[in-house]
Structure formats: C-alpha cells, structure tokens
Design a protein around this motif. Structure first.
Motif, PDB file in Angstrom:
ATOM      1  N   HIS A 147       0.885  -1.167   0.000  1.00  0.00           N
ATOM      2  CA  HIS A 147       0.000   0.000   0.000  1.00  0.00           C
ATOM      3  C   HIS A 147       0.921   1.215   0.000  1.00  0.00           C
ATOM      4  CE1 HIS A 147      -3.318  -2.680   1.182  1.00  0.00           C
ATOM      5  NE2 HIS A 147      -2.394  -3.268   1.930  1.00  0.00           N
ATOM      6  N   PHE A 148       0.821   2.019  -1.027  1.00  0.00           N
ATOM      7  CA  PHE A 148       1.693   3.181  -1.156  1.00  0.00           C
ATOM      8  C   PHE A 148       0.932   4.406  -0.674  1.00  0.00           C
ATOM      9  CE2 PHE A 148       2.994   0.022  -4.280  1.00  0.00           C
ATOM     10  CZ  PHE A 148       4.304  -0.168  -3.882  1.00  0.00           C
ATOM     11  N   VAL A 149       1.465   5.043   0.353  1.00  0.00           N
ATOM     12  CA  VAL A 149       0.786   6.138   1.042  1.00  0.00           C
ATOM     13  C   VAL A 149       1.530   7.438   0.737  1.00  0.00           C
ATOM     14  CG1 VAL A 149       0.014   6.988   3.283  1.00  0.00           C
ATOM     15  CG2 VAL A 149       0.126   4.505   2.857  1.00  0.00           C
ATOM     16  N   ILE A 150       0.787   8.405   0.204  1.00  0.00           N
ATOM     17  CA  ILE A 150       1.369   9.698  -0.155  1.00  0.00           C
ATOM     18  C   ILE A 150       1.512  10.576   1.088  1.00  0.00           C
ATOM     19  CG2 ILE A 150       1.051  11.836  -1.479  1.00  0.00           C
ATOM     20  CD1 ILE A 150       1.633   9.497  -3.278  1.00  0.00           C
ATOM     21  N   ALA A 151       2.724  11.035   1.309  1.00  0.00           N
ATOM     22  CA  ALA A 151       3.003  12.000   2.366  1.00  0.00           C
ATOM     23  C   ALA A 151       3.124  13.364   1.698  1.00  0.00           C
ATOM     24  CB  ALA A 151       4.300  11.631   3.081  1.00  0.00           C
ATOM     25  N   LYS A 152       2.365  14.305   2.156  1.00  0.00           N
ATOM     26  CA  LYS A 152       2.318  15.612   1.496  1.00  0.00           C
ATOM     27  C   LYS A 152       3.385  16.549   2.037  1.00  0.00           C
ATOM     28  CE  LYS A 152      -2.491  15.107   0.321  1.00  0.00           C
ATOM     29  NZ  LYS A 152      -3.858  15.554   0.505  1.00  0.00           N
ATOM     30  N   HIS A 153       4.552  16.458   1.413  1.00  0.00           N
ATOM     31  CA  HIS A 153       5.615  17.431   1.667  1.00  0.00           C
ATOM     32  C   HIS A 153       6.251  17.766   0.331  1.00  0.00           C
ATOM     33  CE1 HIS A 153       9.176  14.765   1.296  1.00  0.00           C
ATOM     34  NE2 HIS A 153       8.381  13.832   1.782  1.00  0.00           N
ATOM     35  N   SER A 154       6.892  18.904   0.278  1.00  0.00           N
ATOM     36  CA  SER A 154       7.355  19.422  -1.006  1.00  0.00           C
ATOM     37  C   SER A 154       8.700  18.839  -1.428  1.00  0.00           C
ATOM     38  CB  SER A 154       7.453  20.945  -0.941  1.00  0.00           C
ATOM     39  OG  SER A 154       8.452  21.316  -0.024  1.00  0.00           O
ATOM     40  N   PHE A 155       8.929  18.934  -2.707  1.00  0.00           N
ATOM     41  CA  PHE A 155      10.206  18.638  -3.338  1.00  0.00           C
ATOM     42  C   PHE A 155      10.628  19.916  -4.040  1.00  0.00           C
ATOM     43  CE2 PHE A 155      11.199  13.984  -4.787  1.00  0.00           C
ATOM     44  CZ  PHE A 155      11.582  13.657  -3.502  1.00  0.00           C
ATOM     45  N   SER A 156      11.897  20.211  -4.031  1.00  0.00           N
ATOM     46  CA  SER A 156      12.391  21.368  -4.774  1.00  0.00           C
ATOM     47  C   SER A 156      12.427  21.007  -6.260  1.00  0.00           C
ATOM     48  CB  SER A 156      13.804  21.733  -4.292  1.00  0.00           C
ATOM     49  OG  SER A 156      14.720  20.709  -4.676  1.00  0.00           O
ATOM     50  N   PRO A 157      12.478  22.006  -7.146  1.00  0.00           N
ATOM     51  CA  PRO A 157      12.602  21.696  -8.580  1.00  0.00           C
ATOM     52  C   PRO A 157      13.807  20.794  -8.874  1.00  0.00           C
ATOM     53  CG  PRO A 157      12.038  24.002  -8.300  1.00  0.00           C
ATOM     54  CD  PRO A 157      12.308  23.449  -6.917  1.00  0.00           C
ATOM     55  N   LYS A 158      14.903  21.014  -8.151  1.00  0.00           N
ATOM     56  CA  LYS A 158      16.087  20.164  -8.327  1.00  0.00           C
ATOM     57  C   LYS A 158      15.774  18.714  -7.955  1.00  0.00           C
ATOM     58  CE  LYS A 158      20.800  19.513  -6.625  1.00  0.00           C
ATOM     59  NZ  LYS A 158      21.801  19.964  -5.664  1.00  0.00           N
TER      60      LYS A 158
END
Length: 182
Positions: A150-161
């Motif tokens: 079960h793949f659970v999405i954690a809502k945190h950002s990634f930089s463009p890099k």
C-alpha cells in the motif's frame, strides 16, 4: 496477518524531533511518519499485529556505522519521533541501508522475520515525486507473493532540483532493473 509500516527516510530529526529551522512543508521524515501513524489507526483501529520498520543508516558513505558527522542513524531518529507521538508503538529500527533501493530491500528482509508464513500488508510512505521510483523498486525486488503493498502519499514538497533528480533516478532504476545491473 502482519502489518508493516515503513516511512522512508528523507531528512534528519535531531533528538527525534523535526528540525526547528526548516519550513513544515520540507519536513519529509516527520510527514511520512505522521501519515503512517494516521493510517495505523484507520487500518487497525487499535494497534496490534503491526510493526513500524525504520532502516535508514547513518550516511551515504557509512550506512551501517556511526561517524563523527552522523553519530545517530536516521532510523533511530525517526523511531524516537514515532514513539514520542505514539508511546505504545511497536517499532524496529536497524541502521543498515541508504537510498531507496537499499531501504526497500531492507524493509522486505526485516519483514520476512516477522511472523511465520504470514501474509503481510506493507504500507510505504513517501511523497508524490518519489513514489514512482518506490513503486518500481517494490515491483522488481524479490518478496513473498502473498504480500500486499500500500503506497501512502506524504504531502511534503520537493524542490525543482529534487523533481529533476527523481526523474533521472527513475529511468536509471528502470534501466538497472530491466538489464539486471544491480
């Protein structure tokens, strides 16, 4: 049936706490643990027959051995945080791996030691940008056929890099798995 909860490592958590100087949307390890703690309650109601698994090591150059710069592993830091949030949490940590492939491989190996001949539901948390590579790795690595991911999405950002790096890493992993270059 055993339930394994595996928040993949992202950033350090000094003394088991989120870094104070980092915006909340950049605290990936914290968010990944938090989303799985919520999932634990939703899935099981009362915590039983579950195990949180933390396997991230000390550093890329020294995954399984402490160094002067990294005397405590990410696995231990993440375990401390999770247990602060849910004191009766069943968890296991062992600093042994670094990187997506090695972390997922270690989670599978640790899961094989949980129960005897049981099916496992494995909950893996990471953010949206990292998830395709995590799913690809899970698909290709050898594990018991009865296990369900079960793949659970954690809502945190990634930089463009980081988004660009993930795209490159995904295709690198796909090549390595396809042509058995691991």
């Amino acid at each position: 049936m055993a339930h394994l909860f595996a928040p993949l490592a992202y950033d350090r958590m000094p003394h088991g706490q989120p870094r104070q100087d980092t915006p909340i949307n950049r605290l990936g390890s914290k968010v990944r643990i938090d989303v799985l703690l919520k999932k634990l309650v939703m899935v099981l109601g009362t915590p039983k027959d579950h195990l949180f698994v933390f396997v991230a090591g000390f550093s890329k150059k020294s995954p399984d051995t402490p160094t002067t710069d990294a005397p405590i592993s990410l696995a231990e830091e993440m375990d401390r945080y999770a247990n602060y949030q849910t004191p009766a949490l069943e968890s296991f940590w062992d600093a042994q791996s670094w990187g997506t492939h090695d972390e997922i491989h270690s989670i599978i190996e640790e899961g094989k030691g949980v129960g005897t001949g049981e099916d496992h539901d494995v909950y893996i948390a990471t953010n949206l940008g990292h998830m395709p590579r995590v799913m690809l790795t899970w698909f290709f690595l050898e594990k018991p056929k009865s296990w369900r991911a079960h793949f659970v999405i954690a809502k945190h950002s990634f930089s463009p890099k980081e988004w660009a790096q993930e795209t490159i890493k995904f295709f690198t992993y796909l090549y390595r798995f396809t042509f058995k270059k691991w």
